[in-house]
Design a protein around this motif. Structure first.
Motif, PDB file in Angstrom:
ATOM      1  N   VAL A  87       3.291  -8.333  -3.829  1.00 15.78           N
ATOM      2  CA  VAL A  87       3.775  -9.364  -4.771  1.00 15.78           C
ATOM      3  C   VAL A  87       3.211  -9.029  -6.156  1.00 15.78           C
ATOM      4  O   VAL A  87       2.094  -9.422  -6.503  1.00 15.78           O
ATOM      5  CB  VAL A  87       3.327 -10.772  -4.322  1.00 15.78           C
ATOM      6  N   PRO A  88       3.985  -8.295  -6.979  1.00 16.90           N
ATOM      7  CA  PRO A  88       3.472  -7.835  -8.282  1.00 16.90           C
ATOM      8  C   PRO A  88       2.854  -8.918  -9.168  1.00 16.90           C
ATOM      9  O   PRO A  88       1.786  -8.685  -9.751  1.00 16.90           O
ATOM     10  CB  PRO A  88       4.705  -7.207  -8.937  1.00 16.90           C
ATOM     11  N   PRO A  89       3.483 -10.122  -9.333  1.00  8.79           N
ATOM     12  CA  PRO A  89       2.896 -11.097 -10.263  1.00  8.79           C
ATOM     13  C   PRO A  89       1.455 -11.487  -9.941  1.00  8.79           C
ATOM     14  O   PRO A  89       0.681 -11.813 -10.841  1.00  8.79           O
ATOM     15  CB  PRO A  89       3.831 -12.313 -10.153  1.00  8.79           C
ATOM     16  N   LEU A  90       1.081 -11.443  -8.652  1.00  9.28           N
ATOM     17  CA  LEU A  90      -0.294 -11.801  -8.286  1.00  9.28           C
ATOM     18  C   LEU A  90      -1.273 -10.750  -8.807  1.00  9.28           C
ATOM     19  O   LEU A  90      -2.319 -11.075  -9.387  1.00  9.28           O
ATOM     20  CB  LEU A  90      -0.432 -11.932  -6.766  1.00  9.28           C
ATOM     21  N   LEU A  91      -0.930  -9.481  -8.608  1.00  8.14           N
ATOM     22  CA  LEU A  91      -1.779  -8.391  -9.107  1.00  8.14           C
ATOM     23  C   LEU A  91      -1.793  -8.372 -10.635  1.00  8.14           C
ATOM     24  O   LEU A  91      -2.842  -8.217 -11.267  1.00  8.14           O
ATOM     25  CB  LEU A  91      -1.243  -7.053  -8.589  1.00  8.14           C
ATOM     26  N   GLU A  92      -0.621  -8.559 -11.229  1.00  4.36           N
ATOM     27  CA  GLU A  92      -0.512  -8.532 -12.697  1.00  4.36           C
ATOM     28  C   GLU A  92      -1.327  -9.653 -13.330  1.00  4.36           C
ATOM     29  O   GLU A  92      -2.012  -9.453 -14.333  1.00  4.36           O
ATOM     30  CB  GLU A  92       0.974  -8.644 -13.093  1.00  4.36           C
ATOM     31  N   GLY A  93      -1.248 -10.835 -12.723  1.00  5.51           N
ATOM     32  CA  GLY A  93      -2.010 -11.974 -13.241  1.00  5.51           C
ATOM     33  C   GLY A  93      -3.503 -11.725 -13.200  1.00  5.51           C
ATOM     34  O   GLY A  93      -4.238 -12.063 -14.139  1.00  5.51           O
TER      35      GLY A  93
ATOM     36  N   MET B  33       2.673   3.827  -2.153  1.00  2.00           N
ATOM     37  CA  MET B  33       1.547   2.988  -2.597  1.00  2.00           C
ATOM     38  C   MET B  33       1.934   2.213  -3.850  1.00  2.00           C
ATOM     39  O   MET B  33       2.788   2.664  -4.611  1.00  2.00           O
ATOM     40  CB  MET B  33       0.336   3.873  -2.919  1.00  2.00           C
ATOM     41  N   PRO B  34       1.280   1.085  -4.099  1.00  2.00           N
ATOM     42  CA  PRO B  34       1.488   0.396  -5.380  1.00  2.00           C
ATOM     43  C   PRO B  34       0.746   1.133  -6.504  1.00  2.00           C
ATOM     44  O   PRO B  34      -0.313   1.726  -6.280  1.00  2.00           O
ATOM     45  CB  PRO B  34       0.854  -0.983  -5.156  1.00  2.00           C
ATOM     46  N   ALA B  35       1.326   1.104  -7.674  1.00  2.00           N
ATOM     47  CA  ALA B  35       0.696   1.675  -8.876  1.00  2.00           C
ATOM     48  C   ALA B  35       1.033   0.740 -10.042  1.00  2.00           C
ATOM     49  O   ALA B  35       1.616  -0.328  -9.833  1.00  2.00           O
ATOM     50  CB  ALA B  35       1.204   3.088  -9.118  1.00  2.00           C
ATOM     51  N   ALA B  36       0.662   1.129 -11.264  1.00  2.00           N
ATOM     52  CA  ALA B  36       0.914   0.232 -12.397  1.00  2.00           C
ATOM     53  C   ALA B  36       1.073   0.988 -13.700  1.00  2.00           C
ATOM     54  O   ALA B  36       0.431   2.024 -13.920  1.00  2.00           O
ATOM     55  CB  ALA B  36      -0.230  -0.772 -12.529  1.00  2.00           C
TER      56      ALA B  36
ATOM     57  N   GLU C 195      -2.017  -3.454  -0.676  1.00  2.00           N
ATOM     58  CA  GLU C 195      -1.459  -3.925  -1.945  1.00  2.00           C
ATOM     59  C   GLU C 195      -2.315  -3.544  -3.154  1.00  2.00           C
ATOM     60  O   GLU C 195      -1.984  -3.876  -4.285  1.00  2.00           O
ATOM     61  CB  GLU C 195      -1.225  -5.448  -1.905  1.00  2.00           C
ATOM     62  N   GLN C 196      -3.413  -2.858  -2.912  1.00  2.00           N
ATOM     63  CA  GLN C 196      -4.275  -2.462  -4.028  1.00  2.00           C
ATOM     64  C   GLN C 196      -3.613  -1.371  -4.871  1.00  2.00           C
ATOM     65  O   GLN C 196      -2.884  -0.532  -4.361  1.00  2.00           O
ATOM     66  CB  GLN C 196      -5.616  -1.954  -3.501  1.00  2.00           C
ATOM     67  N   ILE C 197      -3.895  -1.391  -6.166  1.00  2.00           N
ATOM     68  CA  ILE C 197      -3.315  -0.414  -7.090  1.00  2.00           C
ATOM     69  C   ILE C 197      -4.101   0.891  -6.961  1.00  2.00           C
ATOM     70  O   ILE C 197      -5.295   0.952  -7.266  1.00  2.00           O
ATOM     71  CB  ILE C 197      -3.347  -0.947  -8.529  1.00  2.00           C
ATOM     72  N   LYS C 198      -3.398   1.924  -6.518  1.00  2.00           N
ATOM     73  CA  LYS C 198      -4.070   3.205  -6.251  1.00  2.00           C
ATOM     74  C   LYS C 198      -4.097   4.104  -7.489  1.00  2.00           C
ATOM     75  O   LYS C 198      -4.989   4.920  -7.646  1.00  2.00           O
ATOM     76  CB  LYS C 198      -3.357   3.946  -5.101  1.00  2.00           C
TER      77      LYS C 198
END
Length: 591
Positions: A466-472, A492-495, A547-550
């Motif tokens: 859920v991107p908004p949770l990480l972004e927030g 994997m998730p990234a940003a 869900e951690q940003i790798k």
């Protein structure tokens, strides 16, 4: 008998009867604040109505209004248009010429009011491709039609009986306005809002905002074409609040010191910028002054409403307010009692620290389709909880679907999307509006937003993110201004992260680091990358491994409306950002 407000143009008449303000609207022109009374507001609105009728405007015609800044003329035109039975189509000043053409044609607008020469230039480029009969300007522009021509035409009161007849024929369930949502994908959607939709929202929201009726001063600067600010301006009118229009966001603090507002509204991005500036000033202090400053900030970051932290915390807070936070208040005029936030998620740290500073931000939640307010915090009666968007307002019902989606029913829910029955049927089902947002209602009735159903994605391993949770969580960092989590269908998730360049430049200077201070040099600096990695690592501790940003990449430019990263309401255009940074995407996933 007291005037009953059932249509939007009833608000000025209610204000006249109840408060009859000496200063109803105040705009700055040639360096001076210029005000009009409630009576002048009504008189000029009637002139506009009579003038438009002279031009042949009929009920259900569409009149576009585009202004670069909020100003008195916008509100006069709004009431003037609505009284004729026509509809006001407000348009964002920052959209592209193609979008102007699309909205004007889709709405079938026949006349257009514009604020200044910059907007006029855009309109003139596409005017011949539309049904516009004429464009009228608020600023005096040589060789162009002025809105004063309509005011002059309306000085003849012989057709006022026609205006009264038109007003009497407007019913509360009739269409009042088309608001084209900026949209993060595709063409803008024309949201149809009735008089009842917006009026009901004003009357229900009024119970949540503490005003000194007939005496409060509001500072307005969010685009009035956005339903959030527009509803707030009707609310101010209903409560007898004098409305001051800021010259620009850049001059916000200067204007606030001049007028000393008691209330203002903003989007989270603005509160973040105010906070960042305050912190940078604190960083520049030395010795005991700096120590006291950050003692107060750290105390503020632990704030809980209703004295929940106990007497010792409250005692320290009283001292912090006297020594430090009073200076924060002075920077915004010294009289600010309430700030309201909407349009996007507000960082809990901002909620806490501004409430501790005696300038509480009451976060609310809503959409254009709900006119807009669904819920809002209220610091009275234990109606304020950090990390939530408050309790549901009167006459609105919320239920949470099995998949967590927030469903809304009430008099504030739109009539539908203009000329788009298929899209309307996809969101209005069984009497409920499907918001596309996910949320939870706690045992006390507070609503918490947990993400957007459309923004969730699965990685190639089948795990949901859920991107908004990480972004927030990441945006709580002073080093990060914007962030977009990516990784749909990837391993994997990234940003993509846009650094907070202003803060980092001050940080470099303060730390005496040997780093160039252009945006590109900052984004490519290993020292900055390593520092932001610490922020990412800290964020990751709050999330599951899947869900951690790798990985992340820093972008070298500021995300903006003009360059296409953001909508006019500062929401990310995810598909466009992904396209802009395709090389960075490939670097993350294909290297």
């Amino acid at each position: 008998m007291a005037i009953e407000v059932t249509r939007l143009f009833d608000f000025p008449y209610y204000q006249l009867e109840t408060y009859n303000l000496e200063k109803a609207f105040i705009s700055k022109a040639s360096g001076n604040w210029q005000s009009i009374t409630t009576q002048q507001y009504i008189d000029q609105a009637n002139q506009i109505s009579r003038g438009l009728i002279n031009l042949g405007v009929k009920p259900n015609d569409k009149i576009a209004v585009i202004s670069s800044t909020n100003r008195t003329e916008w509100n006069i035109c709004d009431i003037g248009v609505l009284q004729t039975g026509a509809q006001n189509v407000p348009i964002y000043p920052t959209i592209s010429e193609d979008d102007y053409e699309y909205v004007l044609n889709h709405s079938e607008s026949i006349y257009c009011f514009v604020s200044d020469i910059e907007v006029l230039k855009k309109i003139n480029k596409i005017k011949s491709n539309t049904s516009l009969k004429a464009v009228f300007t608020f600023d005096d522009i040589k060789g162009e039609k002025s809105w004063n021509e309509i005011l002059e035409s309306g000085k003849d009161t012989s057709n006022q009986n026609v205006v009264e007849e038109r007003k009497n024929n407007v019913k509360t369930d009739d269409l009042a306005t088309l608001i084209y949502t900026s949209g993060t994908t595709g063409k803008p959607k024309g949201v149809m809002l009735s008089h009842r939709n917006i009026v009901s929202n004003v009357l229900s929201s009024e119970k949540r905002v503490p005003f000194d009726y007939g005496k409060s001063k509001g500072l307005s600067f969010l685009p009035i074409c956005h339903i959030f600010e527009r509803m707030i301006l009707y609310l101010y009118q209903y409560c007898g609040v004098s409305i001051y229009f800021a010259e620009s966001i850049e001059k916000l603090s200067e204007n606030a010191q001049e007028i000393k507002p008691t209330v203002m509204t903003a989007v989270p991005r603005l509160y973040e910028k105010i906070y960042d500036k305050i912190i940078l000033k604190g960083e520049a202090l030395t010795g005991i002054k700096k120590g006291l400053f950050f003692w107060a900030v750290n105390l503020g970051l632990k704030y809980e409403p209703n004295g929940a932290n106990g007497w010792w915390y409250e005692t320290q807070l009283k001292l912090a307010r006297k020594l430090i936070f009073s200076k924060w208040q002075a920077a915004l005029g010294g009289e600010l009692k309430l700030m309201v936030s909407g349009s996007a998620a507000l960082q809990p740290r901002l909620t806490r620290v501004f409430a501790a500073a005696g300038m509480p931000i009451m976060e609310g939640y809503g959409l254009t389709e709900t006119s807009p307010v669904i819920s809002v915090n209220d610091q009275r009666n234990k109606g304020f909880k950090v990390g939530t968007v408050g309790k549901i307002i009167d006459k609105v019902e919320v239920k949470i679907a099995e998949n967590g989606e927030i469903l809304v029913k009430g008099p504030n829910v739109m009539l539908g999307y203009y000329k788009d029955s298929e899209r309307t049927e996809s969101v209005l089902k069984g009497g409920y509006f499907y918001t596309g947002d996910k949320g939870e209602l706690d045992s006390e009735g507070f609503l918490k937003i947990t993400g957007r159903t459309k923004e969730m994605f699965k990685t190639s391993g089948g795990k949901y993110v859920v991107p908004p949770l990480l972004e927030g969580e990441l945006k709580q960092s002073l080093f990060i201004e914007q962030v977009m989590v990516i990784g749909e269908g990837e391993k994997m998730p990234a940003a993509f992260i846009q650094p907070n360049f202003d803060f980092i430049k001050e940080w470099i200077k303060h730390k005496n680091l040997n780093i160039g201070t252009s945006n590109k040099e900052i984004a490519n600096s290993q020292i900055v990358i390593d520092r932001i990695q610490k922020e990412v690592d800290k964020c990751n501790l709050n999330f599951g491994k899947w869900e951690q940003i790798k990985r992340f990449e820093l972008t070298p430019d500021v995300w903006s409306i003009e360059d296409g990263h953001l909508t006019p309401t500062m929401k990310m255009k995810r598909a466009i950002i992904k396209e802009i940074y395709k090389e960075l995407f490939d670097k993350i996933y294909k290297s």
